[in-house]
Design an enzyme around this catalytic site. Structure first.
Site, mmCIF file in Angstrom:
data_model
loop_
_atom_site.group_PDB
_atom_site.id
_atom_site.type_symbol
_atom_site.label_atom_id
_atom_site.label_comp_id
_atom_site.label_asym_id
_atom_site.label_seq_id
_atom_site.Cartn_x
_atom_site.Cartn_y
_atom_site.Cartn_z
ATOM 1 N N GLY A 186 0.814 -1.216 0.000
ATOM 2 C CA GLY A 186 0.000 0.000 0.000
ATOM 3 C C GLY A 186 0.844 1.261 0.000
ATOM 4 O O GLY A 186 1.852 1.351 -0.700
ATOM 5 N N GLU A 199 17.193 -5.083 -24.564
ATOM 6 C CA GLU A 199 17.588 -6.329 -25.246
ATOM 7 C C GLU A 199 16.430 -6.933 -26.034
ATOM 8 O O GLU A 199 16.235 -8.138 -26.067
ATOM 9 C CB GLU A 199 18.215 -7.315 -24.252
ATOM 10 C CG GLU A 199 19.575 -6.794 -23.809
ATOM 11 C CD GLU A 199 20.414 -7.761 -23.025
ATOM 12 O OE1 GLU A 199 20.402 -8.962 -23.367
ATOM 13 O OE2 GLU A 199 21.094 -7.316 -22.095
HETATM 14 N N1 COS Z 1 20.231 -15.999 -35.334
HETATM 15 C C1 COS Z 1 20.877 -16.023 -36.529
HETATM 16 N N2 COS Z 1 20.462 -15.329 -37.595
HETATM 17 C C2 COS Z 1 19.360 -14.564 -37.456
HETATM 18 C C3 COS Z 1 18.640 -14.486 -36.256
HETATM 19 C C4 COS Z 1 19.124 -15.258 -35.175
HETATM 20 N N3 COS Z 1 18.493 -15.237 -33.984
HETATM 21 N N4 COS Z 1 17.594 -13.663 -36.416
HETATM 22 C C5 COS Z 1 17.666 -13.225 -37.692
HETATM 23 N N5 COS Z 1 18.728 -13.778 -38.309
HETATM 24 C C6 COS Z 1 19.144 -13.570 -39.704
HETATM 25 C C7 COS Z 1 18.027 -13.963 -40.639
HETATM 26 O O1 COS Z 1 18.105 -15.324 -40.973
HETATM 27 C C8 COS Z 1 18.304 -13.079 -41.820
HETATM 28 O O2 COS Z 1 19.373 -13.593 -42.580
HETATM 29 P P1 COS Z 1 19.249 -13.782 -44.167
HETATM 30 O O3 COS Z 1 19.053 -12.399 -44.697
HETATM 31 O O4 COS Z 1 20.548 -14.391 -44.518
HETATM 32 O O5 COS Z 1 18.071 -14.662 -44.366
HETATM 33 C C9 COS Z 1 18.819 -11.796 -41.214
HETATM 34 O O6 COS Z 1 19.353 -12.175 -39.944
HETATM 35 C C10 COS Z 1 17.728 -10.748 -41.071
HETATM 36 O O7 COS Z 1 16.673 -11.358 -40.321
HETATM 37 P P2 COS Z 1 15.183 -10.806 -40.344
HETATM 38 O O8 COS Z 1 14.757 -10.552 -41.756
HETATM 39 O O9 COS Z 1 14.334 -11.693 -39.503
HETATM 40 O O10 COS Z 1 15.405 -9.390 -39.649
HETATM 41 P P3 COS Z 1 14.408 -8.272 -39.191
HETATM 42 O O11 COS Z 1 14.983 -6.990 -39.615
HETATM 43 O O12 COS Z 1 12.996 -8.600 -39.582
HETATM 44 O O13 COS Z 1 14.525 -8.284 -37.590
HETATM 45 C C11 COS Z 1 14.273 -9.041 -35.335
HETATM 46 C C12 COS Z 1 14.373 -9.373 -36.811
HETATM 47 C C13 COS Z 1 12.992 -8.322 -34.964
HETATM 48 C C14 COS Z 1 14.288 -10.372 -34.665
HETATM 49 C C15 COS Z 1 15.474 -8.233 -34.886
HETATM 50 O O14 COS Z 1 15.597 -7.021 -35.528
HETATM 51 C C16 COS Z 1 15.529 -7.986 -33.401
HETATM 52 O O15 COS Z 1 15.827 -8.887 -32.618
HETATM 53 N N6 COS Z 1 15.261 -6.752 -32.949
HETATM 54 C C17 COS Z 1 15.426 -6.375 -31.577
HETATM 55 C C18 COS Z 1 16.806 -5.923 -31.375
HETATM 56 C C19 COS Z 1 17.108 -5.708 -29.966
HETATM 57 O O16 COS Z 1 17.097 -6.613 -29.179
HETATM 58 N N7 COS Z 1 17.414 -4.446 -29.649
HETATM 59 C C20 COS Z 1 17.792 -4.103 -28.355
HETATM 60 C C21 COS Z 1 19.096 -3.439 -28.362
HETATM 61 S S1 COS Z 1 20.453 -4.450 -28.237
HETATM 62 S S2 COS Z 1 20.830 -4.512 -26.361
#
Ligand code: COS
Length: 385
Positions: free
Chosen positions: A339, A363
């Site tokens: 509270g 992250e």
């Molecule tokens: N492990 C290995 N490769 C990965 C992966 C993973 N976990 N996630 C994506 N990839 C690869 C994909 O396979 C793709 O490769 P290809 O182009 O060779 O096919 C490439 O990376 C791009 O992937 P995708 O098209 O899925 O990327 P997006 O731009 O759509 O983004 C997310 C994907 C949303 C998952 C990503 O941008 C993300 O995690 N964002 C949050 C970032 C974050 O945590 N920010 C906080 C700051 S850091 S402390």
């Protein structure tokens, strides 16, 4: 609950708990008020060898894995998320080197990191690239034997205090996410400076600054892995660190729950301690169940990561989203159980609730985690067809 930890794992947990109780709890309020970086506590952690937990023995570490790191992070988080963020961000910054570094880079950097002599920070985020990590603008251009970095990284934990930085920058913009590369940059390199210290809602003992690269020349050999794999380095790094963020959620929830129970036993209303009322018991029951569920998931996923599983994106995202939502929910309800007292700075739950909010944001926001899980479900479904 018995999580069947080994003797060694229990020793690591107990050591971190002892540091938390003896060194962190007495100063956490002051660190928060003064927004002071916890150097003294970092020294204690260094002496206890906990910085080397996840670093292989050949580079001076203890050679343990994700579960041990989670145990340590959970205990530190029980006392103060600001301090545990400083510690966990050091692991985050180390993962690019651990996962993709050359032998020379590992030999050069990991022993100092394991000994806690030099802190590390991870630089991915920029003003216009948070959730959209592939949208980074910082460039690294190869000029002779050097890469020249230009751009600004934003909200970097340990920025300015760390000596070693693992940075994601664009080497070939035309290639999209496949045009990013990872680098290691040392503090003191000409052209590398820091922006102002950010003023935050919570985790105020942790430091957050901009990293500014202005024609910063680094040796060509400072590339981590090779050109074009920077986005994968970043994603694999985040896959490795997300259980740790989840364990911060478990830790802060446990810390707040303990405070709420202690308070509810002492606080008398209507002639009875409030813990005797069913309304309070039901809240505490839900909180305790949430914590146990989150801890179970974190330990299971950490064990899965440690088993050497190749792709842990979905599971680590599940662990992060579930346990950090629990962290927010439980700290909020701890304030509610207490509270008016819970709302006052005199009691630690006020800080815990402020601190917990960041876990749902950094992250990768919890909305991004759900995207990651969703994408994995789509891939799995397609494979089954
Ligand atoms: N492990 C290995 N490769 C990965 C992966 C993973 N976990 N996630 C994506 N990839 C690869 C994909 O396979 C793709 O490769 P290809 O182009 O060779 O096919 C490439 O990376 C791009 O992937 P995708 O098209 O899925 O990327 P997006 O731009 O759509 O983004 C997310 C994907 C949303 C998952 C990503 O941008 C993300 O995690 N964002 C949050 C970032 C974050 O945590 N920010 C906080 C700051 S850091 S402390």
């Amino acid at each position: 609950m018995d999580y069947f930890l080994t003797e060694e794992q229990m020793m690591i947990r107990d050591l971190a708990r002892q540091i938390a109780e003896e060194k962190i709890v007495p100063v956490r309020e002051e660190l928060d008020e003064k927004e002071e970086f916890p150097w003294e506590i970092m020294k204690v952690i260094a002496q206890s060898d906990l910085f080397g937990l996840f670093i292989p023995e050949e580079y001076g570490g203890l050679g343990k894995g994700s579960l041990e790191l989670c145990l340590a992070v959970e205990e530190l988080s029980r006392a103060c998320l600001g301090v545990s963020t400083t510690y966990a961000a050091n692991a985050l910054g180390s993962f690019p080197l651990l996962l993709f570094g050359t032998e020379e880079q590992k030999k050069k950097y990991l022993p100092d990191i394991a000994a806690g002599k030099r802190l590390v920070a991870f630089g991915l985020t920029e003003a216009n690239a948070g959730s959209d990590a592939a949208g980074i603008q910082t460039t690294a251009k190869l000029e002779g034997n050097a890469y020249v970095l230009n751009g600004t990284k934003q909200w970097i934990t340990n920025g300015g205090e760390a000596e070693i930085y693992t940075i994601i920058a664009i080497t070939d913009r035309a290639k999209g996410p496949r045009g990013a590369s990872a680098f290691v940059v040392e503090k003191g390199t000409p052209g590398f400076t820091f922006g102002k210290k950010e003023k935050k809602m919570g985790i105020r003992a942790s430091v957050t600054r901009e990293l500014i690269f202005d024609n910063c020349r680094i040796p060509k050999d400072n590339i981590i892995g090779k050109e074009g794999i920077g986005f994968v380095v970043a994603m694999k790094t985040l896959d490795s660190s997300r259980t740790g963020v989840g364990s911060q959620g478990v830790g802060v929830a446990q810390g707040a729950f303990d405070e709420a129970v202690k308070f509810a036993r002492q606080r008398v209303q209507f002639g009875h301690p409030i813990i005797s009322f069913q309304a309070i018991q039901h809240m505490l029951a839900d909180m305790a169940t949430d914590i146990e569920a989150a801890r179970s998931l974190i330990y299971s996923v950490a064990r899965y990561v440690d088993s050497g599983a190749k792709d842990v994106s979905k599971e680590s995202a599940m662990a992060k989203v579930f346990a950090t939502d629990v962290g927010m929910r439980v700290t909020t309800n701890a304030v509610q159980v207490m509270g008016g007292s819970g709302y006052m700075r005199e009691y630690p739950v006020e800080k815990m609730m402020r601190d917990a909010k960041i876990l749902q944001i950094y992250e990768g926001t919890n909305q991004i985690q759900r995207n990651v899980i969703g994408q994995a479900l789509i891939k799995e479904a397609a494979k089954k067809k």
